[in-house]
Design a protein around this motif. Structure first.
Motif, PDB file in Angstrom:
ATOM      1  N   ASP A 167       0.405  -0.845  -0.352  1.00  0.00           N
ATOM      2  CA  ASP A 167       0.022  -0.026  -0.286  1.00  0.00           C
ATOM      3  C   ASP A 167       1.137   1.306   0.254  1.00  0.00           C
ATOM      4  N   VAL A 168       0.761   1.958  -0.746  1.00  0.00           N
ATOM      5  CA  VAL A 168       1.604   2.816  -1.364  1.00  0.00           C
ATOM      6  C   VAL A 168       1.243   4.690  -1.584  1.00  0.00           C
ATOM      7  N   ARG A 169       1.143   5.548  -0.541  1.00  0.00           N
ATOM      8  CA  ARG A 169       1.024   7.102  -0.455  1.00  0.00           C
ATOM      9  C   ARG A 169       1.735   7.720  -0.780  1.00  0.00           C
ATOM     10  N   ILE A 170       1.704   8.541  -1.971  1.00  0.00           N
ATOM     11  CA  ILE A 170       2.492   9.461  -2.951  1.00  0.00           C
ATOM     12  C   ILE A 170       2.138  10.895  -2.216  1.00  0.00           C
ATOM     13  N   GLU A 171       2.770  11.799  -2.754  1.00  0.00           N
ATOM     14  CA  GLU A 171       2.200  13.117  -2.106  1.00  0.00           C
ATOM     15  C   GLU A 171       1.997  13.981  -3.242  1.00  0.00           C
ATOM     16  N   ASP A 172       2.048  13.240  -4.655  1.00  0.00           N
ATOM     17  CA  ASP A 172       2.003  14.568  -5.755  1.00  0.00           C
ATOM     18  C   ASP A 172       1.115  12.952  -6.422  1.00  0.00           C
ATOM     19  N   GLY A 173      -0.231  13.493  -6.315  1.00  0.00           N
ATOM     20  CA  GLY A 173      -1.381  12.611  -7.037  1.00  0.00           C
ATOM     21  C   GLY A 173      -0.855  13.238  -8.654  1.00  0.00           C
ATOM     22  N   ASN A 174      -0.351  13.416  -9.557  1.00  0.00           N
ATOM     23  CA  ASN A 174      -0.184  14.014 -10.811  1.00  0.00           C
ATOM     24  C   ASN A 174       0.341  12.941 -11.289  1.00  0.00           C
ATOM     25  N   ARG A 175       1.457  12.655 -10.478  1.00  0.00           N
ATOM     26  CA  ARG A 175       3.104  11.112 -10.677  1.00  0.00           C
ATOM     27  C   ARG A 175       1.748   9.318 -10.476  1.00  0.00           C
ATOM     28  N   ARG A 176       1.146   9.779  -9.398  1.00  0.00           N
ATOM     29  CA  ARG A 176       0.430   8.292  -9.823  1.00  0.00           C
ATOM     30  C   ARG A 176       0.929   8.139 -10.924  1.00  0.00           C
ATOM     31  N   GLU A 177      -0.287   7.980 -12.101  1.00  0.00           N
ATOM     32  CA  GLU A 177      -0.115   7.216 -13.305  1.00  0.00           C
ATOM     33  C   GLU A 177       0.858   6.748 -13.411  1.00  0.00           C
ATOM     34  N   ALA A 178       2.065   7.545 -13.778  1.00  0.00           N
ATOM     35  CA  ALA A 178       3.257   7.263 -13.742  1.00  0.00           C
ATOM     36  C   ALA A 178       4.227   6.198 -13.154  1.00  0.00           C
ATOM     37  N   LEU A 179       4.167   6.096 -11.724  1.00  0.00           N
ATOM     38  CA  LEU A 179       5.125   5.622 -10.937  1.00  0.00           C
ATOM     39  C   LEU A 179       3.904   4.326 -10.614  1.00  0.00           C
ATOM     40  N   ALA A 180       2.600   4.249 -11.000  1.00  0.00           N
ATOM     41  CA  ALA A 180       2.164   2.637 -11.502  1.00  0.00           C
ATOM     42  C   ALA A 180       2.720   2.158 -12.765  1.00  0.00           C
ATOM     43  N   SER A 181       3.062   3.072 -14.011  1.00  0.00           N
ATOM     44  CA  SER A 181       2.915   2.011 -14.399  1.00  0.00           C
ATOM     45  C   SER A 181       4.388   1.503 -14.701  1.00  0.00           C
ATOM     46  N   ALA A 182       5.586   2.438 -14.075  1.00  0.00           N
ATOM     47  CA  ALA A 182       6.668   2.320 -13.445  1.00  0.00           C
ATOM     48  C   ALA A 182       6.967   0.768 -13.309  1.00  0.00           C
ATOM     49  N   MET A 183       5.603   0.585 -12.260  1.00  0.00           N
ATOM     50  CA  MET A 183       6.074   0.008 -11.306  1.00  0.00           C
ATOM     51  C   MET A 183       5.161  -1.556 -12.163  1.00  0.00           C
ATOM     52  N   THR A 184       4.655  -1.021 -12.561  1.00  0.00           N
ATOM     53  CA  THR A 184       4.024  -2.677 -14.149  1.00  0.00           C
ATOM     54  C   THR A 184       5.090  -3.581 -14.480  1.00  0.00           C
ATOM     55  N   GLU A 185       6.481  -2.672 -14.529  1.00  0.00           N
ATOM     56  CA  GLU A 185       7.289  -3.318 -15.034  1.00  0.00           C
ATOM     57  C   GLU A 185       8.331  -3.725 -14.661  1.00  0.00           C
TER      58      GLU A 185
END
Length: 117
Positions: A72-90
């Motif tokens: 369960d990950v909490r991030i500071e900038d909600g606008n970066r959520r999709e980029a972080l999720a995309s990087a993690m899927t790799e």
């Protein structure tokens, strides 16, 4: 996430090395400036949370091994959520990434690729 007991087609043939994959995921999370905090949720904890939050009885025969461990990950900038999720899927060991956008009820899914694992 893949584990010794959670079976997903992405995890097949990879019975060893999960600890190394988890270490890589944690290193990624620790080094990502947008990550405020994260918590590793075991299969047992995921099962307990499911039972505590579900309005329905669990499917017959459901066990903790049927649920994947997760972060369960909490991030500071909600606008970066999709980029972080995309990087993690790799990343190896990541089966899928889910997130809720702030103020929305819609769950976004990113299936894991795990290519080259």
């Amino acid at each position: 996430m893949c584990s010794q007991t959670y079976s997903d087609p992405l995890c097949e043939g990879r019975e060893h090395g999960f600890d190394h994959e988890w270490e890589e995921i944690e290193t990624f999370l620790n080094e990502s400036p947008e990550v405020v905090s994260y918590l590793f949720v075991t299969q047992e904890d995921a099962y307990r949370q499911f039972l505590e939050t579900s309005d329905e009885d669990p499917p017959e025969g459901l066990t903790p091994d049927d649920l994947p461990p997760r972060y369960d990950v909490r991030i500071e900038d909600g606008n970066r959520r999709e980029a972080l999720a995309s990087a993690m899927t790799e990343m190896c060991g990541v089966v899928e990434v889910h997130y809720f956008a702030v103020g929305e009820d819609t769950l976004s899914d990113f299936p894991g690729a795990g290519s080259g694992c």
